[in-house]
Scaffold this active site. Structure first.
Site, PDB file in Angstrom:
ATOM      1  N   ASP A 157       0.865  -1.186   0.000  1.00  0.00           N
ATOM      2  CA  ASP A 157       0.000   0.000   0.000  1.00  0.00           C
ATOM      3  C   ASP A 157       0.903   1.239   0.000  1.00  0.00           C
ATOM      4  O   ASP A 157       2.123   1.127   0.092  1.00  0.00           O
ATOM      5  CB  ASP A 157      -0.929   0.013   1.220  1.00  0.00           C
ATOM      6  CG  ASP A 157      -0.192  -0.310   2.497  1.00  0.00           C
ATOM      7  OD1 ASP A 157       0.997   0.065   2.605  1.00  0.00           O
ATOM      8  OD2 ASP A 157      -0.776  -0.936   3.387  1.00  0.00           O
ATOM      9  N   ASP A 216       1.681   4.998   1.675  1.00  0.00           N
ATOM     10  CA  ASP A 216       1.446   5.949   2.759  1.00  0.00           C
ATOM     11  C   ASP A 216       2.055   7.289   2.357  1.00  0.00           C
ATOM     12  O   ASP A 216       3.072   7.332   1.667  1.00  0.00           O
ATOM     13  CB  ASP A 216       2.122   5.467   4.055  1.00  0.00           C
ATOM     14  CG  ASP A 216       1.566   4.138   4.513  1.00  0.00           C
ATOM     15  OD1 ASP A 216       0.359   3.912   4.336  1.00  0.00           O
ATOM     16  OD2 ASP A 216       2.345   3.313   5.028  1.00  0.00           O
ATOM     17  N   ASP A 233      11.717   3.589  12.009  1.00  0.00           N
ATOM     18  CA  ASP A 233      12.475   2.484  12.601  1.00  0.00           C
ATOM     19  C   ASP A 233      13.799   2.167  11.898  1.00  0.00           C
ATOM     20  O   ASP A 233      14.856   2.200  12.507  1.00  0.00           O
ATOM     21  CB  ASP A 233      11.602   1.230  12.743  1.00  0.00           C
ATOM     22  CG  ASP A 233      10.760   0.930  11.514  1.00  0.00           C
ATOM     23  OD1 ASP A 233      10.958   1.575  10.464  1.00  0.00           O
ATOM     24  OD2 ASP A 233       9.888   0.022  11.595  1.00  0.00           O
TER      25      ASP A 233
HETATM   26  P1  ATP Z   1       4.798  -3.023   4.996  1.00  0.00           P
HETATM   27  O1  ATP Z   1       5.333  -3.422   3.703  1.00  0.00           O
HETATM   28  O2  ATP Z   1       4.655  -4.156   5.943  1.00  0.00           O
HETATM   29  O3  ATP Z   1       3.574  -2.140   4.966  1.00  0.00           O
HETATM   30  P2  ATP Z   1       5.982  -0.652   6.062  1.00  0.00           P
HETATM   31  O4  ATP Z   1       7.430  -0.260   6.195  1.00  0.00           O
HETATM   32  O5  ATP Z   1       5.139   0.217   5.191  1.00  0.00           O
HETATM   33  O6  ATP Z   1       5.965  -2.150   5.625  1.00  0.00           O
HETATM   34  P3  ATP Z   1       4.126  -0.031   8.133  1.00  0.00           P
HETATM   35  O7  ATP Z   1       3.836  -0.813   9.373  1.00  0.00           O
HETATM   36  O8  ATP Z   1       3.087   0.152   7.116  1.00  0.00           O
HETATM   37  O9  ATP Z   1       5.414  -0.715   7.507  1.00  0.00           O
HETATM   38  O10 ATP Z   1       4.671   1.379   8.623  1.00  0.00           O
HETATM   39  C1  ATP Z   1       4.901   2.460   7.736  1.00  0.00           C
HETATM   40  C2  ATP Z   1       6.154   3.214   8.128  1.00  0.00           C
HETATM   41  O11 ATP Z   1       5.992   3.762   9.440  1.00  0.00           O
HETATM   42  C3  ATP Z   1       7.404   2.358   8.218  1.00  0.00           C
HETATM   43  O12 ATP Z   1       8.050   2.239   6.968  1.00  0.00           O
HETATM   44  C4  ATP Z   1       8.231   3.108   9.211  1.00  0.00           C
HETATM   45  O13 ATP Z   1       8.892   4.192   8.585  1.00  0.00           O
HETATM   46  C5  ATP Z   1       7.205   3.684  10.157  1.00  0.00           C
HETATM   47  N1  ATP Z   1       6.980   2.812  11.330  1.00  0.00           N
HETATM   48  C6  ATP Z   1       6.022   1.863  11.470  1.00  0.00           C
HETATM   49  N2  ATP Z   1       6.088   1.257  12.662  1.00  0.00           N
HETATM   50  C7  ATP Z   1       7.111   1.842  13.311  1.00  0.00           C
HETATM   51  C8  ATP Z   1       7.690   1.682  14.606  1.00  0.00           C
HETATM   52  N3  ATP Z   1       7.215   0.777  15.459  1.00  0.00           N
HETATM   53  N4  ATP Z   1       8.730   2.475  14.930  1.00  0.00           N
HETATM   54  C9  ATP Z   1       9.196   3.419  14.078  1.00  0.00           C
HETATM   55  N5  ATP Z   1       8.714   3.597  12.853  1.00  0.00           N
HETATM   56  C10 ATP Z   1       7.676   2.844  12.465  1.00  0.00           C
HETATM   57 MG    MG Z   2       2.994   0.041   4.857  1.00  0.00          MG
END
Ligand code: ATP
Ligand code: MG
Length: 483
Positions: free
Chosen positions: A69, A71, A153
């Site tokens: 997705d 963001d 993160d």
């Molecule tokens: P996915 O492919 O699983 O969606 P993602 O990196 O987009 O991976 P998300 O959980 O959607 O993960 O989170 C979006 C963004 O928010 C991450 O890329 C990261 O930058 C930030 N983020 C999410 N959770 C945390 C956390 N616990 N601590 C710090 N940053 C976080």
């Molecule tokens: Mg994501």
């Protein structure tokens, strides 16, 4: 000077000026960005705000992986975003986000936030934002883009793509880590895990999903900090563990969890499972099947998945109850809640899933008693297909006979006359009888020629005369919440 010293002491490697990569350097084409995310960025920028695609989508695009997705991060407040994008709604209580709606697509828009590393910065009330373990209690402070990048993160998750001028902003050398195939935390690993222990699980997930290694400094403290997961609410641990299992790389995630010792914090049952060859085989078959289905874009049922993960516990308790003289059906009914409760303190499986898990389990002894008129009633059961798929996994791992699954496979597609025929031998004594009950773990895989793959391939291929009716996992294929 003092700030620099503090950063050095805490290992915060923050740079205020990002590396800017041009389209030619990063290779992302604008049309790889979803319509919705592009429109959100364009509209916000047209209204004078900064707006970028962030996080996983940029990481995945740079890696040649299709993003799950998109963001968007912006300097506009949620209310301002809502004013610019009319088809949107404000969500969240603690920290407001905006969901921008574009047909079937929902784009999550968040305002730049500051993290606890910015304690050295003049962010109001910030020193009250962590508990005694260093865990973040409040991360609802708006921040600058620089702060927003630092509170993320991992370096590979702190990349900002501007779809208007097509540049990527890289604050923490995330692009270099993508090239190195390294998951590296931003700042001091111990401090960042203390702020939010779930980051340890996220490190595992990204390493497994991208086939990266976890950078040495990022990995090192994990072993010592596993206990911090105890401070994480059980509902959040469930969500994060579900993400691991539904990452499409569940086999690799479980392997890495065990390598880092983190299974103790989320699924302690994995240790018991590892100690018993048949249980381990069952788990691996279930995880591999899940990964395969996800790669084939087939839906997965979390209830089915968690029913497989906890089956080891149910099977043992069930057999113990039967050894005490209980009959199979009531025995399994009696032990299921106990097994779920035992795990609930660590990881809270929502009731909508446990209800289905229990139905799948409760149908197992009934599927094993395939005589009389009972099979007809079972075919009508709403969880029959899921329970049948579950039985197939049990057969494949050597727990029940492959003939039993084969019997059910044929019974489903048989004509009424054939079904009567199949049930007749019950009195003649040649019906596929239940295997004699054995203690869990005492299975003899060579017995009855348990053929690896038999059950799966039977069910995977639509039978010639039943158009797709028996596709394996169909019972689990009515959307994640269906079961
Ligand atoms: P996915 O492919 O699983 O969606 P993602 O990196 O987009 O991976 P998300 O959980 O959607 O993960 O989170 C979006 C963004 O928010 C991450 O890329 C990261 O930058 C930030 N983020 C999410 N959770 C945390 C956390 N616990 N601590 C710090 N940053 C976080
Ligand atoms: Mg994501």
């Amino acid at each position: 000077m003092i700030k620099r010293l503090i950063r050095k002491v805490f290992g915060i490697n923050r740079r205020d000026d990002p590396t800017v990569l041009s389209a030619a350097q990063h290779g992302i084409a604008r049309d790889q960005i979803s319509n919705g995310a592009r429109k959100v960025c364009e509209s916000l920028q047209a209204s004078g705000y900064a707006a970028y695609v962030v996080g996983g989508a940029v990481r995945d695009l740079l890696q040649g992986v299709k993003p799950k997705d998109f963001d968007v991060a912006t300097d506009a407040t949620p209310e301002q975003v809502h004013r610019v994008i009319r088809r949107s709604r404000l969500i969240g209580r603690r920290f407001k986000l905006v969901h921008a709606l574009f047909g079937a697509e929902t784009v999550e828009v968040s305002t730049f936030r500051a993290g606890t590393q910015d304690a050295a910065e003049p962010v109001p009330d910030h020193d009250a934002a962590v508990d005694e373990h260093g865990r973040v209690l409040r991360d609802n402070v708006f921040g600058t883009r620089v702060q927003d990048a630092a509170r993320r993160d991992f370096t590979i998750n702190a990349l900002y793509y501007d779809p208007v001028n097509e540049t990527v902003l890289d604050y923490h050398a995330g692009v270099a880590d993508l090239r190195r195939k390294a998951v590296r935390i931003i700042g001091d690993a111990t401090q960042r895990y203390r702020e939010d222990p779930v980051r340890m699980l996220r490190a595992i997930r990204f390493a497994a999903k991208l086939d990266f290694s976890i950078a040495a400094d990022t990995r090192k403290p994990i072993g010592e900090l596993t206990d911090l997961l105890r401070n994480v609410p059980a509902s959040r641990l469930f969500e994060e563990t579900l993400k691991l299992l539904l990452s499409g790389h569940a086999v690799a995630c479980v392997r890495k969890l065990r390598e880092e010792g983190l299974q103790r914090g989320v699924l302690p049952i994995l240790d018991e499972i590892a100690a018993e060859a048949q249980s381990e085989r069952f788990l691996q078959l279930a995880l591999a099947q899940t990964d395969r289905r996800l790669h084939e874009d087939k839906p997965i049922s979390p209830a089915f998945l968690f029913a497989t993960v906890l089956w080891h516990g149910v099977r043992h308790a069930w057999h113990d109850a039967m050894d005490q003289g209980a009959r199979p059906v009531p025995a399994i009914q009696d032990v299921m809640d106990g097994v779920i409760d035992r795990h609930n303190d660590t990881l809270a499986i929502p009731r909508r899933f446990t209800a289905t898990m229990k139905e799948i389990w409760a149908l197992q002894p009934r599927l094993e008693a395939n005589s009389g008129r009972r099979p007809y009633a079972l075919l009508e059961h709403p969880r029959f297909r899921a329970a049948y798929d579950f039985l197939a996994l049990r057969a494949e791992s050597g727990e029940v006979s492959a003939e039993l699954v084969d019997w059910w496979t044929r019974f489903q597609i048989a004509s009424s006359a054939e079904r009567e025929q199949m049930l007749l031998p019950q009195t003649a004594g040649s019906a596929p009888r239940r295997r004699r009950r054995r203690r869990p773990g005492s299975a003899r895989p060579d017995e009855r020629g348990i053929s690896t793959g038999t059950a799966a391939s039977n069910a995977d291929q639509p039978p010639a005369d039943g158009p797709g009716a028996l596709t394996r996992g169909d019972g689990a294929s009515r959307g994640p919440d269906a079961l």
